[in-house]
Design a protein around this motif. Structure first.
Motif, PDB file in Angstrom:
ATOM      1  N   ARG A 455       0.852  -1.185   0.000  1.00  0.00           N
ATOM      2  CA  ARG A 455       0.000   0.000   0.000  1.00  0.00           C
ATOM      3  C   ARG A 455       0.889   1.237   0.000  1.00  0.00           C
ATOM      4  NH1 ARG A 455      -5.333  -1.478   0.672  1.00  0.00           N
ATOM      5  NH2 ARG A 455      -5.932   0.704   0.476  1.00  0.00           N
ATOM      6  N   VAL A 456       0.319   2.345  -0.488  1.00  0.00           N
ATOM      7  CA  VAL A 456       1.023   3.626  -0.523  1.00  0.00           C
ATOM      8  C   VAL A 456       0.215   4.621   0.299  1.00  0.00           C
ATOM      9  CG1 VAL A 456       1.956   5.468  -1.973  1.00  0.00           C
ATOM     10  CG2 VAL A 456       1.953   3.099  -2.799  1.00  0.00           C
ATOM     11  N   LEU A 457       0.908   5.361   1.135  1.00  0.00           N
ATOM     12  CA  LEU A 457       0.248   6.282   2.050  1.00  0.00           C
ATOM     13  C   LEU A 457       0.931   7.636   1.980  1.00  0.00           C
ATOM     14  CD1 LEU A 457      -1.977   6.297   4.285  1.00  0.00           C
ATOM     15  CD2 LEU A 457      -0.157   5.823   5.932  1.00  0.00           C
ATOM     16  N   THR A 458       0.139   8.705   1.946  1.00  0.00           N
ATOM     17  CA  THR A 458       0.688  10.053   2.031  1.00  0.00           C
ATOM     18  C   THR A 458       0.168  10.711   3.307  1.00  0.00           C
ATOM     19  OG1 THR A 458      -1.116  11.171   0.863  1.00  0.00           O
ATOM     20  CG2 THR A 458       0.627  10.224  -0.481  1.00  0.00           C
ATOM     21  N   VAL A 459       0.662  11.901   3.590  1.00  0.00           N
ATOM     22  CA  VAL A 459       0.393  12.534   4.880  1.00  0.00           C
ATOM     23  C   VAL A 459      -0.785  13.495   4.830  1.00  0.00           C
ATOM     24  CG1 VAL A 459       2.693  12.223   5.834  1.00  0.00           C
ATOM     25  CG2 VAL A 459       2.238  14.155   4.337  1.00  0.00           C
ATOM     26  N   SER A 460      -1.612  13.419   3.808  1.00  0.00           N
ATOM     27  CA  SER A 460      -2.893  14.129   3.782  1.00  0.00           C
ATOM     28  C   SER A 460      -3.697  13.620   2.595  1.00  0.00           C
ATOM     29  CB  SER A 460      -2.712  15.649   3.685  1.00  0.00           C
ATOM     30  OG  SER A 460      -2.233  16.027   2.416  1.00  0.00           O
ATOM     31  N   GLU A 461      -4.997  13.715   2.712  1.00  0.00           N
ATOM     32  CA  GLU A 461      -5.861  13.272   1.620  1.00  0.00           C
ATOM     33  C   GLU A 461      -5.714  14.164   0.399  1.00  0.00           C
ATOM     34  OE1 GLU A 461      -9.942  12.490   3.071  1.00  0.00           O
ATOM     35  OE2 GLU A 461      -9.075  12.629   5.072  1.00  0.00           O
ATOM     36  N   GLY A 462      -5.569  15.447   0.634  1.00  0.00           N
ATOM     37  CA  GLY A 462      -5.390  16.356  -0.493  1.00  0.00           C
ATOM     38  C   GLY A 462      -4.115  16.074  -1.262  1.00  0.00           C
ATOM     39  N   TYR A 463      -3.038  15.755  -0.546  1.00  0.00           N
ATOM     40  CA  TYR A 463      -1.769  15.456  -1.213  1.00  0.00           C
ATOM     41  C   TYR A 463      -1.862  14.145  -1.994  1.00  0.00           C
ATOM     42  CZ  TYR A 463       3.296  15.512  -1.850  1.00  0.00           C
ATOM     43  OH  TYR A 463       4.557  15.559  -2.393  1.00  0.00           O
ATOM     44  N   ALA A 464      -2.642  13.192  -1.502  1.00  0.00           N
ATOM     45  CA  ALA A 464      -2.833  11.938  -2.235  1.00  0.00           C
ATOM     46  C   ALA A 464      -3.489  12.188  -3.585  1.00  0.00           C
ATOM     47  CB  ALA A 464      -3.675  10.974  -1.404  1.00  0.00           C
ATOM     48  N   HIS A 642      -1.965  28.835   1.406  1.00  0.00           N
ATOM     49  CA  HIS A 642      -2.344  28.442   0.054  1.00  0.00           C
ATOM     50  C   HIS A 642      -3.175  27.167   0.132  1.00  0.00           C
ATOM     51  CE1 HIS A 642      -1.021  26.914  -4.156  1.00  0.00           C
ATOM     52  NE2 HIS A 642      -2.138  27.626  -4.243  1.00  0.00           N
ATOM     53  N   ALA A 643      -4.250  27.112  -0.623  1.00  0.00           N
ATOM     54  CA  ALA A 643      -5.168  25.970  -0.583  1.00  0.00           C
ATOM     55  C   ALA A 643      -4.560  24.796  -1.331  1.00  0.00           C
ATOM     56  CB  ALA A 643      -6.524  26.351  -1.176  1.00  0.00           C
ATOM     57  N   THR A 644      -3.633  24.102  -0.674  1.00  0.00           N
ATOM     58  CA  THR A 644      -2.961  22.978  -1.303  1.00  0.00           C
ATOM     59  C   THR A 644      -2.696  21.901  -0.264  1.00  0.00           C
ATOM     60  OG1 THR A 644      -1.004  22.302  -2.576  1.00  0.00           O
ATOM     61  CG2 THR A 644      -0.677  23.961  -0.885  1.00  0.00           C
ATOM     62  N   GLY A 645      -2.714  20.635  -0.690  1.00  0.00           N
ATOM     63  CA  GLY A 645      -2.322  19.514   0.147  1.00  0.00           C
ATOM     64  C   GLY A 645      -2.952  19.515   1.515  1.00  0.00           C
ATOM     65  N   GLY A 646      -2.080  19.299   2.526  1.00  0.00           N
ATOM     66  CA  GLY A 646      -2.558  19.229   3.894  1.00  0.00           C
ATOM     67  C   GLY A 646      -3.070  20.542   4.443  1.00  0.00           C
ATOM     68  N   LEU A 647      -2.640  21.664   3.876  1.00  0.00           N
ATOM     69  CA  LEU A 647      -3.145  22.953   4.334  1.00  0.00           C
ATOM     70  C   LEU A 647      -4.640  23.061   4.054  1.00  0.00           C
ATOM     71  CD1 LEU A 647      -0.256  25.287   3.084  1.00  0.00           C
ATOM     72  CD2 LEU A 647      -0.577  24.311   5.367  1.00  0.00           C
ATOM     73  N   ASN A 648      -5.043  22.601   2.892  1.00  0.00           N
ATOM     74  CA  ASN A 648      -6.457  22.642   2.524  1.00  0.00           C
ATOM     75  C   ASN A 648      -7.277  21.671   3.367  1.00  0.00           C
ATOM     76  OD1 ASN A 648      -8.595  23.664   0.939  1.00  0.00           O
ATOM     77  ND2 ASN A 648      -8.489  21.912  -0.434  1.00  0.00           N
ATOM     78  N   ASP A 649      -6.635  20.584   3.813  1.00  0.00           N
ATOM     79  CA  ASP A 649      -7.349  19.581   4.611  1.00  0.00           C
ATOM     80  C   ASP A 649      -7.518  19.991   6.066  1.00  0.00           C
ATOM     81  OD1 ASP A 649      -7.495  18.045   2.370  1.00  0.00           O
ATOM     82  OD2 ASP A 649      -5.909  16.643   2.938  1.00  0.00           O
ATOM     83  N   THR A 650      -6.605  20.774   6.590  1.00  0.00           N
ATOM     84  CA  THR A 650      -6.600  21.045   8.032  1.00  0.00           C
ATOM     85  C   THR A 650      -7.156  22.410   8.403  1.00  0.00           C
ATOM     86  OG1 THR A 650      -4.300  21.828   7.843  1.00  0.00           O
ATOM     87  CG2 THR A 650      -4.643  19.516   8.435  1.00  0.00           C
ATOM     88  N   ILE A 651      -7.214  23.357   7.463  1.00  0.00           N
ATOM     89  CA  ILE A 651      -7.696  24.700   7.764  1.00  0.00           C
ATOM     90  C   ILE A 651      -9.121  24.845   7.246  1.00  0.00           C
ATOM     91  CG2 ILE A 651      -7.335  27.172   7.378  1.00  0.00           C
ATOM     92  CD1 ILE A 651      -4.363  26.554   6.969  1.00  0.00           C
ATOM     93  N   VAL A 652     -10.008  25.278   8.118  1.00  0.00           N
ATOM     94  CA  VAL A 652     -11.404  25.514   7.737  1.00  0.00           C
ATOM     95  C   VAL A 652     -11.539  26.978   7.337  1.00  0.00           C
ATOM     96  CG1 VAL A 652     -13.811  25.425   8.477  1.00  0.00           C
ATOM     97  CG2 VAL A 652     -12.154  23.761   9.379  1.00  0.00           C
ATOM     98  N   ARG A 653     -11.972  27.221   6.104  1.00  0.00           N
ATOM     99  CA  ARG A 653     -12.110  28.593   5.616  1.00  0.00           C
ATOM    100  C   ARG A 653     -13.053  29.406   6.500  1.00  0.00           C
ATOM    101  NH1 ARG A 653     -10.673  29.403  -0.036  1.00  0.00           N
ATOM    102  NH2 ARG A 653     -10.020  27.421  -0.988  1.00  0.00           N
ATOM    103  N   HIS A 654     -12.715  30.678   6.653  1.00  0.00           N
ATOM    104  CA  HIS A 654     -13.568  31.572   7.440  1.00  0.00           C
ATOM    105  C   HIS A 654     -14.940  31.704   6.796  1.00  0.00           C
ATOM    106  CE1 HIS A 654     -15.215  34.945   9.520  1.00  0.00           C
ATOM    107  NE2 HIS A 654     -15.054  35.776   8.515  1.00  0.00           N
TER     108      HIS A 654
END
Length: 762
Positions: A455-464, A642-654
């Motif tokens: 299996r292959v695993l990355t550190v965020s769903e967005g990055y996958a 920037h709305a990319t990878g793990g940043l987009n997954d962990t930050i909830v937009r205002h």
């Protein structure tokens, strides 16, 4: 106000004393008795009479002419001088006589009479000379306090009279004035925010032991706290401890570095297992030994070899990456494959009561290319011969930009059977080759890991999702597309003990979500430490990270002029590209009252910036997961990213339409966490999570306009809507950012790998 009577000094007296002709007394004429009562010498009646005739001397054509209110008298030089001298002497004699009379009167008066005369005189002076009326301050809020000196200073414009008289003057303190302005703004809007939030901190999650424990082996080039350059070390230092709480047996295999730094002392707790092993690679036998240390229930095993003992960084020095890195980490992969088989943890030596070897029924977690040969070695050298038949391998990609690429002729050094060469071969496209005769053939260790792991695993769903696109795959998107059904993403957690605002050893004041007064004190201390003006009403913006292309500090550089037009303060901490370090130095000189740059890295300063800033910038071009935004939200610092990878997954937009009720903010944080406990590959809509105010701001395009739009909106919200800002802080700090949810998801991936047959079978 009524003007005081003025008297002029006679011309003769002016000549004798050297006083200017228009000199004036600062007090009105008084009677002798009043003067005696007050203890002051006053002008004589003769002086007042002379001055009342407005005597002026004018010079014209060598002849002095005296002009009075009644007549004009022409005098020669000699006549005028004699006349003036005589008058001056007479006046002086009268003044001396009056002084003597005053002293005589004062000596004759009793104390009671003297006090009565003094009070009467003061009363007459107050009636004759009332204080000037200070006009009411006008409402100049529409000017924002910037176009009027009176409004900017926050005090009455002082009236400076003659002499040392100052009416309405008060000592000005910038810090007090700034705080007062901030309080006035909040009071006008009726939105004064209480320091206490009324929100209780959420208790830490309770781990339940699994019914199906596994033996798990993490292989990594770095592990905190022994060796660290980035987030990889944090993952391999924290995640195994959480898996142990679930009842698993966990080993971490990493090099035994000796770099001449203070971290070398941490290895002294490890002891030799006496399990030396000869490894076949690089066309010879290489001997390694294994050092063992138990910490928090985890078996940390360090591979000892002379190639790991050199001064510098763990990957290179000032001249660049080490030329033998392929050898060093090929050795690590071979040693990791042998460790579960050869290291016998006797009674009392292993963690949590386990004894003996781990055996061959394990799950290997190969982190990045440094451990990328582990899946390939298990599939090519062990499984075909009956070893590790039950074992499974998981490749964890923390940053696909680093792939372990070397010339194809180095394949023979890797200790991999020749028939497996195709798994490692990679050919660069023509535009990336050195010259026309270059075929672009290389061995790519990360490609081999992806091709052979279960299996292959990355550190965020967005990055996958990003790494299967040409923009995010960095040349491996085609290979990853073939494994998309075995590709998952899990967001990292953080060490909640190390990053705890209530018990942070590096900050000045503790705080938590129930009481944020300590955060304001941390902000003030940080402003003082960095030499910035201490102001509560100004947004303090921070940046922590490497100064390179990936982290995006060049976007801050391009936006600095627009950002400095805002009423903000900026602090940057980091090192990297020389041009970006020079930018930080230039910006501090150009905007000395608003900008501070710290070239280098300091763990204590990183904690203080995280705790003291209001906003954290993370303009990364790509970010597999990112940890700084998690640290920031833990401390109530809202991220702009920037709305990319793990940043987009962990930050909830205002959400500008959300209610600013703290209970709604907490409910949104809890709902978001509960939504992660289910099948994380199917994210359902959660209404409660969507109703919250959010935890930060995200911009979609990597340009100045998009970036500054978020910065301006965040600064505006900070100044104009403190209740909403506080609600966002509450939602951010109420999240469960620990490794609890991540550990459950990693465990699920391990279970799936055990359910499926091996990806590569003999």
């Amino acid at each position: 106000s009524p003007r005081r009577p003025r008297t002029r000094v006679p011309v003769a007296h002016a000549r004798s004393t050297g006083a200017p002709l228009n000199a004036r007394f600062t007090r009105p004429a008084m009677s002798c008795v009043s003067a005696a009562a007050s203890g002051r010498v006053v002008a004589s009646p003769l002086v007042s009479a002379c001055s009342s005739r407005r005597t002026v001397v004018r010079a014209s054509g060598g002849v002095q002419r005296r002009v009075t209110g009644r007549r004009t008298l022409v005098l020669t030089h000699s006549t005028a001088e004699e006349d003036l001298d005589a008058q001056a002497e007479e006046i002086f004699a009268q003044i001396q006589a009056l002084k003597r009379d005053n002293e005589s009167l004062k000596s004759d008066l009793s104390d009671t009479a003297f006090e009565a005369l003094r009070e009467a005189q003061e009363a007459r002076e107050r009636l004759a000379n009332p204080p000037p009326e200070v006009p009411a301050q006008k409402d100049m809020s529409y000017l924002g306090g910037a176009s009027s000196k009176d409004a900017y200073l926050g005090m009455e414009l002082p009236y400076l009279g003659e002499g040392d008289v100052r009416v309405g003057f008060s000592e000005y303190n910038k810090t007090s004035a700034a705080r007062q302005r901030d309080a006035d703004v909040k009071a006008r809007k009726g939105q004064a925010v209480q320091v206490g939030t009324g929100v209780k901190p959420r208790p830490p999650p309770v781990f339940e032991r699994t019914e199906a424990p596994m033996s798990i082996v993490f292989v990594s080039s770095e592990v905190a706290p022994w060796s660290k350059t980035g987030g990889l070390a944090d993952v391999c230092g924290s995640l195994p401890r959480e898996l142990v709480k679930r009842g698993h047996r966990v080993m971490v295999v990493s090099p035994y570095y000796q770099t001449g730094k203070k971290e070398d002392e941490l290895y002294k707790g490890a002891f030799d297992t006496c399990s030396n092993k000869m490894l076949e690679c690089f066309e010879g036998l290489q001997e390694v030994s294994y050092m063992h240390q138990v910490k928090d229930g985890v078996d940390f095993v360090f591979v000892k070899h002379e190639s790991y003992e050199r001064e510098g960084n763990i990957y290179g020095n000032s001249y660049g990456a080490y030329a033998d890195n392929q050898f060093r980490y090929t050795l690590l992969s071979h040693a990791a494959c042998e460790a579960p088989l050869v290291i016998d943890f006797g009674a009392g030596a292993s963690a949590n009561g386990f004894t003996g070897t781990y055996g061959d029924d394990v799950v290997f977690v190969a982190n990045d290319w440094h451990a990328g040969l582990v899946p390939l070695l298990v599939a090519s050298k062990y499984r075909p011969y009956g070893t590790y038949k039950k074992a499974r391998t998981v490749t964890a990609i923390h940053n696909i930009l680093h792939q372990g690429v070397e010339p194809h002729v180095s394949f023979k050094n890797l200790g991999v059977p020749g028939e497996w060469y195709d798994c490692l071969e990679y050919q660069f496209p023509e535009e990336m080759r050195a010259h026309e005769l270059d075929l672009g053939l290389v061995v790519n260790i990360l490609k081999g890991a992806i091709a052979t792991s279960d299996r292959v695993l990355t550190v965020s769903e967005g990055y996958a999702k990003e790494i299967i696109t040409p923009e995010g795959g960095k040349g491996l998107e085609a290979m990853l597309e073939t494994r998309v059904n075995r590709l998952d993403g899990v967001v990292n957690g953080i060490d909640m003990d190390e990053w705890n605002p209530a018990q942070d050893e590096f900050t000045s004041s503790p705080f938590d979500v129930s009481d944020l007064s300590g955060k304001m004190e941390c902000k003030r201390k940080l402003q003082q430490e960095m030499g910035l003006e201490v102001r509560d009403d100004v947004p303090l913006i921070g940046f922590i990270g490497r100064l390179d292309w990936q982290k995006g500090p060049d976007l801050i550089r391009d936006s600095i002029a627009d950002m400095m037009n805002e009423d903000v303060q900026v602090i940057m901490l980091g090192s990297g590209l020389a041009e970006l370090e020079q930018f930080m130095q230039w910006a501090e000189q150009a905007y000395n009252d608003k900008f501070r740059g710290w070239v280098g890295f300091s763990v204590p300063m990183a904690h203080r910036i995280t705790a003291g800033c209001d906003i954290l910038l993370m303009p990364s071009r790509f970010e597999p997961c990112g940890l700084n935004q998690l640290y920031a939200m833990r401390y109530g610092t809202l991220p702009i990213a920037h709305a990319t990878g793990g940043l987009n997954d962990t930050i909830v937009r205002h959400n500008p339409y959300a209610d600013d009720d703290p209970e709604i903010a907490v409910a949104a944080a809890v709902a978001r966490d509960e939504g992660q406990e289910g099948d994380f590959r199917r994210n359902g809509h959660n209404e409660a999570a969507d109703l919250g105010p959010g935890t930060g701001w995200l911009f979609n395009e990597m340009n100045v306009g998009s970036f500054m739009y978020c910065v301006s909106n965040a600064c505006k919200l900070y100044r104009e809507n403190p209740k909403m800002w506080r609600a966002m802080q509450i939602q951010a700090m109420s999240q469960d950012l620990s490794w609890y949810h991540a550990a459950l998801k990693w465990e699920k991936v391990f279970e799936w790998s055990k359910i499926d047959p091996p990806h590569c079978q003999p």
